[in-house]
Design an enzyme around this catalytic site. Sequence first.
Site, PDB file in Angstrom:
ATOM      1  N   ARG A  64       1.335  10.303  -5.656  1.00 10.42           N
ATOM      2  CA  ARG A  64       1.037  10.559  -4.241  1.00 10.42           C
ATOM      3  C   ARG A  64       2.285  10.933  -3.449  1.00 10.42           C
ATOM      4  NH1 ARG A  64      -3.510   6.015  -2.421  1.00 10.42           N
ATOM      5  NH2 ARG A  64      -4.952   6.386  -4.148  1.00 10.42           N
TER       6      ARG A  64
ATOM      7  N   ASP B  98       0.865  -1.172   0.000  1.00 12.95           N
ATOM      8  CA  ASP B  98       0.000   0.000   0.000  1.00 12.95           C
ATOM      9  C   ASP B  98       0.910   1.233   0.000  1.00 12.95           C
ATOM     10  OD1 ASP B  98      -2.284   1.512   0.011  1.00 12.95           O
ATOM     11  OD2 ASP B  98      -2.803   1.135   2.084  1.00 12.95           O
TER      12      ASP B  98
END
Length: 417
Positions: free
Chosen positions: A289, A233
């Site tokens: 991100r 993740d």
Amino acid sequence: MKRRHILALSALPVLGGCAATAPAPVELPLGWAGVGNTTGGAKAIPEHVFDVHDRAGLDAALRLGDKPKIIRIHTFIDLCPGGVEAFRDPEFNFDAFDRAFDPATWGRDAPRGPLEDARKRSEKRQADGSVVRLPSNTTLLGVSPGAGFLHGMVLLDKVSNIVIRDLRFSDAYDHFPAWEPRDNGHGEWNSEYDALSLRGAERVWVDHCLFDDGNHADKLEPIRLGQRVQHHDGLLDITNGSDLVTVSWCRFQAHDKTMLIGNSDGRITDDGLLRVTLHHNHFHACKERTPRVRFGRVHVVANLFSAERAEDFGYSLGVGIRSRLYSEHNHWELPPEIKADRLIRRLKGSAFTDRESRLNGQAVDILAAWAATHPGETMSADVGWRPDESYDAAALRPARPDQLVEQIRAGVGPRRA
């Protein structure tokens, strides 16, 4: 760069059968964590300073709970040493799972039934063994070359006053990712673990750390159910209303979805929280991100974003819903085909500020470049706040912008003891 005052710590006694030396003085952070007076375990008494060489020693130190403590890590601790078979439920089989939930026959409904139940039991067993929960008032230090954590997640869940420095966080590998058949319309594999995760944590400083996926890059994983399996993740996610956080002098490398600040568009209670400063970090070959922001007042200043290959770069700064992202003095070193409009991505956000940033050595107006390639869309240059109103932001701006890239490359990551 200005420096904050230092908290000196006294000499320490013999701990755990070996002589414990006094830890280095503890600097106070700049940025939002400095507003929170983040000191970690600086008030620890000598008996609450621990030299840790393995998981058992780490667990023993953590049993002290919220009392001030300093935990000095000497080794690279494998949090999941048994691999997949140490956690796999006897009733779970990967091939059987793929046959059962093939979209061609199962459709786009969420998996359910004995195989999915067995996957969840396997996932829980891995989480029980490989997630380390830090309590409040803790300083976690790497004091030997290579010290850190492998194959697991360090979790800060509803805690406060944490300092984490000079550690490597590597390969937080989820052996049992979830299949979500409607994600992005075509289905996605989603994993559970971040290398370091802040969930409802406040007053946290992460400094001089290294974050990576080790030898298990997701781009090398096989295709299952029509999509490449994702076993990682985030590298460092800051969610669930975390607040007053500084991330400084860290290296993030070779990862996809690197750092999430704010976890849901619908979590409006995060508004006013998620105050984060990112300064003097290096994001190398991190596809996106870096960070992706919702709601927060996030100051991204004097960082380096780089990639040698165009396929390793998607965007850097994600402008999410009600985010107030203030960018300045950042440098990008990217392949020439990547233009300035790709440095940001609008994700329901309405405002973005940038000043004094450079792309491949040239001054760049990021917002103007984005607007030129998105006719009919608008973003304001006024994010409604300035870092100088909250803390000494001038101390974070480079005195010599022409030397910033060299300083970051030389200074990020764990320092050698």
